[in-house]
Design an enzyme around this catalytic site. Structure first.
Site, PDB file in Angstrom:
ATOM      1  N   CYS A  60       1.189  -0.929  -0.004  1.00  0.00           N
ATOM      2  CA  CYS A  60      -0.449   0.139   0.004  1.00  0.00           C
ATOM      3  C   CYS A  60       0.443   1.395  -0.268  1.00  0.00           C
ATOM      4  CB  CYS A  60      -1.348  -0.379   0.871  1.00  0.00           C
ATOM      5  SG  CYS A  60       0.075   0.444   2.407  1.00  0.00           S
TER       6      CYS A  60
ATOM      7  N   ASN B 186       2.490   1.753   4.473  1.00  0.00           N
ATOM      8  CA  ASN B 186       2.635   0.170   5.084  1.00  0.00           C
ATOM      9  C   ASN B 186       2.193   0.287   6.295  1.00  0.00           C
ATOM     10  OD1 ASN B 186       5.501  -1.907   6.062  1.00  0.00           O
ATOM     11  ND2 ASN B 186       3.881  -2.332   5.252  1.00  0.00           N
TER      12      ASN B 186
ATOM     13  N   ASP C  59      -8.077   3.460   1.543  1.00  0.00           N
ATOM     14  CA  ASP C  59      -7.098   3.897   2.418  1.00  0.00           C
ATOM     15  C   ASP C  59      -7.823   4.746   3.778  1.00  0.00           C
ATOM     16  OD1 ASP C  59      -5.353   4.914   4.393  1.00  0.00           O
ATOM     17  OD2 ASP C  59      -3.910   6.120   2.783  1.00  0.00           O
TER      18      ASP C  59
ATOM     19  N   CYS D 284      -1.690   0.877   7.308  1.00  0.00           N
ATOM     20  CA  CYS D 284      -2.322   0.607   7.100  1.00  0.00           C
ATOM     21  C   CYS D 284      -3.422  -0.955   6.647  1.00  0.00           C
ATOM     22  CB  CYS D 284      -3.856   1.780   7.126  1.00  0.00           C
ATOM     23  SG  CYS D 284      -3.912   3.070   7.987  1.00  0.00           S
ATOM     24  N   ARG D 285      -3.321  -0.906   5.212  1.00  0.00           N
ATOM     25  CA  ARG D 285      -4.001  -1.890   4.725  1.00  0.00           C
ATOM     26  C   ARG D 285      -3.177  -2.941   4.377  1.00  0.00           C
ATOM     27  NH1 ARG D 285      -6.036   1.502  -0.038  1.00  0.00           N
ATOM     28  NH2 ARG D 285      -3.884   3.008   0.754  1.00  0.00           N
ATOM     29  N   SER D 286      -2.049  -3.108   3.714  1.00  0.00           N
ATOM     30  CA  SER D 286      -0.482  -3.910   3.402  1.00  0.00           C
ATOM     31  C   SER D 286      -0.633  -4.365   5.231  1.00  0.00           C
ATOM     32  CB  SER D 286       0.263  -2.646   2.910  1.00  0.00           C
ATOM     33  OG  SER D 286       1.236  -1.906   3.443  1.00  0.00           O
TER      34      SER D 286
END
Length: 184
Positions: A13, A16, A131, A18-20
């Site tokens: 993401c 690095n 996001d 939140c999402r990933s």
């Protein structure tokens, strides 16, 4: 890759945090629960260097904890040129990341390693995992749920090849089968 080498999946993401990291932790947990934890390495990185060395966003860690995952050990790192060589599959969390990664690829082999996570969830309304950084707790939980669903779909695609390449027998599932396949 030899049959004894682990299959390496890198989730990407922006920062690095939140999402990933969510995808990394979810996918690792899924592999562990399906008896393939020692055959799959799940990591993550960001397309930017804004948060290098930082822990995952506290809201990410809390969302993961609410679902029974541990994201407390994560430290943000950037995607590098070596990331293409060091990984078998590179999973972008949205189309912006996918576009950046494809531009960074040096050849067709590297470009061919890049895929979108939500391509593995037929019910997804978009190919972009939103996001949650500027959003509320409920959005972090919603994003995590999206990542869980798509990760199960991705795992379902990889599992037969991983088992056959390593001579492994199918293990009984410890969670209900909710797998989907990628969109065409």
């Amino acid at each position: 890759m030899s049959p004894t080498d682990p299959f390496r999946v890198l989730f990407v993401c922006t920062g690095n945090i939140c999402r990933s990291p969510m995808a990394e932790v979810v996918f690792r947990d899924l592999a562990e629960h399906q008896g393939l934890g020692s055959h799959i390495v799940s990591t993550s990185a960001g397309t930017s260097e804004w948060h290098v060395g930082e822990r995952a966003d506290v809201r990410t860690i809390e969302a993961l904890e609410r679902r029974g995952y541990d994201g407390s050990h994560h430290r943000a790192k950037p995607f590098t040129a070596a990331s293409f060589t060091d990984n078998d599959l590179i999973v972008a969390l949205d189309r912006t990341h996918e576009r950046i990664l494809r531009q960074w690829a040096r050849d067709e082999d590297q470009e061919g390693k890049v895929t979108l996570l939500l391509a593995y969830d037929r019910a997804a309304e978009s190919l972009d995992v939103p996001d949650p950084y500027y959003a509320d707790t409920a959005t972090f939980d919603s994003v995590l749920a999206m990542i869980e669903t798509a990760s199960r779909g991705l795992f379902r695609q990889l599992e037969p090849a991983l088992r056959s390449n390593r001579g492994l027998r199918a293990q009984p599932r410890t969670t209900p089968s909710q797998y989907t396949s990628p969109q065409n």
